[in-house]
Design an enzyme around this catalytic site. Structure first.
Site, short mmCIF file in Angstrom:
data_model
loop_
_atom_site.label_atom_id
_atom_site.label_comp_id
_atom_site.label_asym_id
_atom_site.label_seq_id
_atom_site.Cartn_x
_atom_site.Cartn_y
_atom_site.Cartn_z
N HIS A 189 11.74 13.49 4.73
CA HIS A 189 12.47 12.09 4.16
C HIS A 189 11.29 11.05 4.70
O HIS A 189 10.91 11.19 5.79
CB HIS A 189 13.89 11.49 4.43
CG HIS A 189 14.20 10.06 4.54
ND1 HIS A 189 14.50 9.40 3.29
CD2 HIS A 189 13.91 9.08 5.49
CE1 HIS A 189 14.55 8.23 3.46
NE2 HIS A 189 14.18 7.84 4.86
N GLU A 201 15.55 2.10 9.92
CA GLU A 201 15.62 3.47 9.95
C GLU A 201 15.16 3.78 11.51
O GLU A 201 15.60 4.94 12.02
CB GLU A 201 14.93 4.26 8.86
CG GLU A 201 15.35 3.92 7.38
CD GLU A 201 14.91 4.83 6.39
OE1 GLU A 201 13.89 5.49 6.67
OE2 GLU A 201 15.42 4.80 5.37
#
Ligand SMILES: Nc1ncnc2c1ncn2[C@@H]1O[C@@H]2COP(=O)(O)O[C@H]2[C@H]1O
Length: 137
Positions: free
Chosen positions: A115, A126
Site C-alpha cells: 500500500h 497515514e
C-alpha cells in the site's frame, strides 16, 4: 522533499520479499526514514482503511490485513508520493506495468503486496497513524 507511507502487506511478508521491496525503494531514490514490523488489530485495519468502509471489499480487506504481520515504512525523497506509486504499479497486479512491485510480487487485487499513500495530505495522516515523530529519522 516529501514523505509517504508504505505498507508491505501480509502476502509479501509471508513470501519473504520484504528486503527485495525495500531495495526497490532505496534503489530508486527513496530513503527509508522509519520502518517497523507489526501485527495490525482488526480495529487498526478498520480505522486505517475507514475511507473504504462502504465499499464491498472492505470486510475482505480488513481480514486480509490482519492475516499476518505487515512492515510499515516512511519513505522520503523528491516526489516521494508519486514515485512510490509508480514503483508499486496499478492496484490490480493484472494491470500493473512490468517491473513494478505489484507485477513482480503480488497475487491479486486483495493480496497486492504493498500500500502507498495516494496524496501528500493522506501521507501525513497515514504516517501519523503509525509513527511517533521520534521514530522518524
Ligand atoms: N475493487 C477494488 N478497488 C480498489 N481497491 C480494492 C478493490 N478490491 C480490493 N481492494 C483492496 O483495497 C485496498 C485499498 O488500498 P490499497 O492501496 O491498500 O490496495 C487496495 C486493494 O488491495
Amino acid at each position: 522533499m516529501e514523505q509517504t507511507l508504505s505498507i508491505i502487506k501480509p502476502d509479501a511478508v509471508a513470501k519473504g520479499v520484504v528486503g527485495k521491496i525495500l531495495d526497490r525503494f532505496e534503489s530508486n531514490g527513496l530513503r527509508v526514514a522509519a520502518t517497523k514490523m507489526l501485527q495490525l488489530s482488526r480495529k487498526d485495519a478498520q480505522d486505517f482503511y475507514a475511507v473504504h468502509k462502504e465499499r464491498p471489499f472492505f470486510t475482505d480487506l480488513v481480514e486480509f490485513m490482519v492475516s499476518g504481520p505487515v512492515v510499515v515504512s516512511v519513505l522520503e525523497g523528491e516526489n516521494a508520493v508519486a514515485k512510490n506509486r509508480d514503483l508499486m504499479g496499478a492496484t490490480n497486479p493484472q494491470e500493473a506495468a512490468a517491473g513494478t512491485i505489484r507485477a513482480d510480487f503480488a497475487e491479486n487485487i486483495d493480496a497486492n503486496a504493498v500500500h502507498g499513500s495516494d496524496s501528500l495530505e493522506n501521507a501525513e495522516i497515514e504516517i501519523r497513524f503509525f509513527f511517533a515523530q521520534r521514530e522518524i529519522s
